[in-house]
Scaffold this motif. Structure first.
Motif, PDB file in Angstrom:
ATOM      1  N   PHE A 183       0.720   5.370   0.956  1.00 13.30           N
ATOM      2  CA  PHE A 183      -0.027   6.439   1.624  1.00 13.30           C
ATOM      3  C   PHE A 183       0.689   7.761   1.347  1.00 13.30           C
ATOM      4  O   PHE A 183       1.895   7.883   1.569  1.00 13.30           O
ATOM      5  CB  PHE A 183      -0.105   6.185   3.132  1.00 13.30           C
ATOM      6  CG  PHE A 183      -0.915   4.973   3.488  1.00 13.30           C
ATOM      7  CD1 PHE A 183      -2.265   5.077   3.752  1.00 13.30           C
ATOM      8  CD2 PHE A 183      -0.326   3.715   3.527  1.00 13.30           C
ATOM      9  CE1 PHE A 183      -3.024   3.961   4.064  1.00 13.30           C
ATOM     10  CE2 PHE A 183      -1.062   2.588   3.834  1.00 13.30           C
ATOM     11  CZ  PHE A 183      -2.416   2.705   4.105  1.00 13.30           C
ATOM     12  N   HIS A 235      -7.786   5.200  -3.830  1.00 15.90           N
ATOM     13  CA  HIS A 235      -8.662   5.265  -2.663  1.00 15.90           C
ATOM     14  C   HIS A 235      -8.535   6.643  -2.021  1.00 15.90           C
ATOM     15  O   HIS A 235      -7.462   7.004  -1.509  1.00 15.90           O
ATOM     16  CB  HIS A 235      -8.283   4.185  -1.651  1.00 15.90           C
ATOM     17  CG  HIS A 235      -8.293   2.801  -2.216  1.00 15.90           C
ATOM     18  ND1 HIS A 235      -9.426   2.022  -2.264  1.00 15.90           N
ATOM     19  CD2 HIS A 235      -7.296   2.072  -2.798  1.00 15.90           C
ATOM     20  CE1 HIS A 235      -9.142   0.853  -2.822  1.00 15.90           C
ATOM     21  NE2 HIS A 235      -7.857   0.857  -3.160  1.00 15.90           N
ATOM     22  N   ARG A 236      -9.635   7.399  -2.040  1.00 16.98           N
ATOM     23  CA  ARG A 236      -9.624   8.723  -1.423  1.00 16.98           C
ATOM     24  C   ARG A 236      -9.777   8.576   0.080  1.00 16.98           C
ATOM     25  O   ARG A 236     -10.595   7.803   0.567  1.00 16.98           O
ATOM     26  CB  ARG A 236     -10.766   9.573  -1.985  1.00 16.98           C
ATOM     27  CG  ARG A 236     -10.793  11.004  -1.470  1.00 16.98           C
ATOM     28  CD  ARG A 236     -11.895  11.800  -2.153  1.00 16.98           C
ATOM     29  NE  ARG A 236     -11.960  13.158  -1.657  1.00 16.98           N
ATOM     30  CZ  ARG A 236     -12.667  13.550  -0.609  1.00 16.98           C
ATOM     31  NH1 ARG A 236     -13.395  12.655   0.059  1.00 16.98           N
ATOM     32  NH2 ARG A 236     -12.675  14.807  -0.219  1.00 16.98           N
ATOM     33  N   ILE A 237      -8.974   9.326   0.822  1.00 19.22           N
ATOM     34  CA  ILE A 237      -8.997   9.241   2.274  1.00 19.22           C
ATOM     35  C   ILE A 237      -9.300  10.593   2.889  1.00 19.22           C
ATOM     36  O   ILE A 237      -9.102  11.644   2.268  1.00 19.22           O
ATOM     37  CB  ILE A 237      -7.663   8.713   2.837  1.00 19.22           C
ATOM     38  CG1 ILE A 237      -6.485   9.568   2.337  1.00 19.22           C
ATOM     39  CG2 ILE A 237      -7.471   7.247   2.495  1.00 19.22           C
ATOM     40  CD1 ILE A 237      -5.145   9.215   2.967  1.00 19.22           C
ATOM     41  N   ALA A 247       0.854  -1.186   0.000  1.00 16.22           N
ATOM     42  CA  ALA A 247       0.000   0.000   0.000  1.00 16.22           C
ATOM     43  C   ALA A 247       0.891   1.237   0.000  1.00 16.22           C
ATOM     44  O   ALA A 247       1.995   1.219   0.550  1.00 16.22           O
ATOM     45  CB  ALA A 247      -0.928   0.034   1.213  1.00 16.22           C
ATOM     46  N   TYR A 296      -3.520   5.433  -1.429  1.00 14.78           N
ATOM     47  CA  TYR A 296      -4.424   6.135  -0.531  1.00 14.78           C
ATOM     48  C   TYR A 296      -3.964   7.585  -0.415  1.00 14.78           C
ATOM     49  O   TYR A 296      -2.831   7.859   0.005  1.00 14.78           O
ATOM     50  CB  TYR A 296      -4.430   5.467   0.845  1.00 14.78           C
ATOM     51  CG  TYR A 296      -4.913   4.038   0.817  1.00 14.78           C
ATOM     52  CD1 TYR A 296      -6.256   3.738   1.030  1.00 14.78           C
ATOM     53  CD2 TYR A 296      -4.035   2.992   0.540  1.00 14.78           C
ATOM     54  CE1 TYR A 296      -6.701   2.416   0.993  1.00 14.78           C
ATOM     55  CE2 TYR A 296      -4.476   1.682   0.491  1.00 14.78           C
ATOM     56  CZ  TYR A 296      -5.814   1.395   0.714  1.00 14.78           C
ATOM     57  OH  TYR A 296      -6.263   0.092   0.654  1.00 14.78           O
ATOM     58  N   VAL A 322      -6.073   7.642   9.475  1.00 11.47           N
ATOM     59  CA  VAL A 322      -5.782   8.915   8.811  1.00 11.47           C
ATOM     60  C   VAL A 322      -6.055  10.056   9.790  1.00 11.47           C
ATOM     61  O   VAL A 322      -7.134  10.141  10.386  1.00 11.47           O
ATOM     62  CB  VAL A 322      -6.632   9.086   7.538  1.00 11.47           C
ATOM     63  CG1 VAL A 322      -6.295  10.404   6.838  1.00 11.47           C
ATOM     64  CG2 VAL A 322      -6.420   7.899   6.595  1.00 11.47           C
ATOM     65  N   VAL A 359      -7.427   2.133   7.557  1.00 10.29           N
ATOM     66  CA  VAL A 359      -7.036   1.186   6.514  1.00 10.29           C
ATOM     67  C   VAL A 359      -6.221   0.074   7.161  1.00 10.29           C
ATOM     68  O   VAL A 359      -5.265   0.355   7.897  1.00 10.29           O
ATOM     69  CB  VAL A 359      -6.191   1.875   5.414  1.00 10.29           C
ATOM     70  CG1 VAL A 359      -5.830   0.862   4.320  1.00 10.29           C
ATOM     71  CG2 VAL A 359      -6.933   3.065   4.819  1.00 10.29           C
ATOM     72  N   ASP A 375     -10.541   7.966   8.718  1.00 12.72           N
ATOM     73  CA  ASP A 375     -10.567   6.723   7.953  1.00 12.72           C
ATOM     74  C   ASP A 375      -9.543   5.749   8.531  1.00 12.72           C
ATOM     75  O   ASP A 375      -8.486   6.157   9.031  1.00 12.72           O
ATOM     76  CB  ASP A 375     -10.244   6.980   6.480  1.00 12.72           C
ATOM     77  CG  ASP A 375     -11.396   7.603   5.716  1.00 12.72           C
ATOM     78  OD1 ASP A 375     -12.506   7.704   6.280  1.00 12.72           O
ATOM     79  OD2 ASP A 375     -11.186   8.002   4.558  1.00 12.72           O
TER      80      ASP A 375
END
Length: 279
Positions: free
Chosen positions: A59, A103-105, A57, A83, A120, A111, A109
């Motif tokens: 970020f 993926h909008r954060i 992932a 993200y 987040v 994950v 939120d």
């Protein structure tokens, strides 16, 4: 309890635990300061291939050039979920990243990536002329300048793993996180802001980031960013000694860990003990 960690320079990290690896703001394509102001920018696939090893992932805290430029290339090359904010995702779309990876954060939120639980949190960027928040211009990728990569919002990430908490650089912000084991922090901020964050988050381990000269190639030795000076020389390079002294004065129990750039390390989240595995 230890994690695998590799500092990529600026605010970029690879963090691994129990067979999973997350990337935070990975940035390896470097441009001179002149080019960042006047030239066009794009990710260098050869440098991504050299310095990045994939992941589970990505970020992104915000969509400035030194946080987002290489992200689309990395996400597309390895098919890694991304993200980030809407501007971050739009930049990824411009560079051809498929929608299923985006993926909008927003704050609060959560994950889950293996044993990593990423919450987040809101961040706050220090105001910088020419790099203020705004909409992305309607430009083709090959014609984008560094300042066209505009920030809309800024996030930081509360990374929980095996009962420990890591907080990535909140900028000058103050997210509602009471206590952390490890704090990534920008030592270029004012002493007042640094002291406030140290007293608020009470970290055992403090890792300075975003202090290195991101206009210099990763092939060159690490050196501090240039900073204007009102005394003596017109500009000075940042050095970590004053920051280390400030941490010792403000939070004597905390340990400052200066990660060697690009080296694969093992970091004990409780003691701050660092073992370099390979460089």
């Amino acid at each position: 309890m230890s994690i695998a960690i590799r500092w990529l320079g600026v605010a970029g990290y690879e963090i691994g635990f129990a067979g999973k690896q997350i990337l935070i703001d990975p940035y390896v394509t470097r441009y001179s300061n002149w080019h960042l102001f006047f030239g066009t920018v794009c990710s260098n696939p050869a440098l991504v291939e050299r310095y990045i090893r994939g992941g589970d992932a990505i970020f992104v805290s915000h969509s400035h050039v030194d946080h987002v430029l290489d992200v689309p290339e990395i996400a597309a090359k390895w098919g890694i979920p991304l993200y980030g904010s809407e501007n971050t995702l739009q930049i990824a779309r411009l560079f051809g990243v498929r929608e299923s990876l985006l993926h909008r954060i927003q704050p609060a939120d959560v994950v889950q990536v293996g044993d990593f639980r990423i919450v987040v949190q809101p961040g706050e960027h220090l105001p910088i002329p020419f790099y203020l928040p705004g909409r992305l211009p309607r430009k083709q990728p090959g014609r984008m300048r560094a300042r066209d990569l505009r920030m809309d919002v800024c996030h930081c990430f509360e990374i929980q793993v095996d009962g420990h908490t890591i907080l990535t650089d909140p900028g000058i912000g103050q997210p509602a996180v009471s206590k952390v084991d490890v704090l990534f922090i920008n030592p270029l901020m004012s002493e007042k802001t640094i002291a406030r964050q140290l007293r608020s988050f009470m970290p055992r381990v403090v890792i300075p980031n975003h202090w290195d000269d991101f206009s210099a190639s990763l092939e060159k030795p690490v050196r501090g960013q240039l900073r204007p000076s009102l005394r003596g020389a017109p500009v000075l390079r940042f050095k970590l000694q004053n920051f280390t002294r400030l941490v010792a004065k403000t939070l004597p129990a905390a340990r400052v860990v200066n990660l060697p750039r690009l080296a694969e390390c093992s970091l004990d989240l409780e003691t701050g003990s660092l073992v370099t595995i390979s460089s």
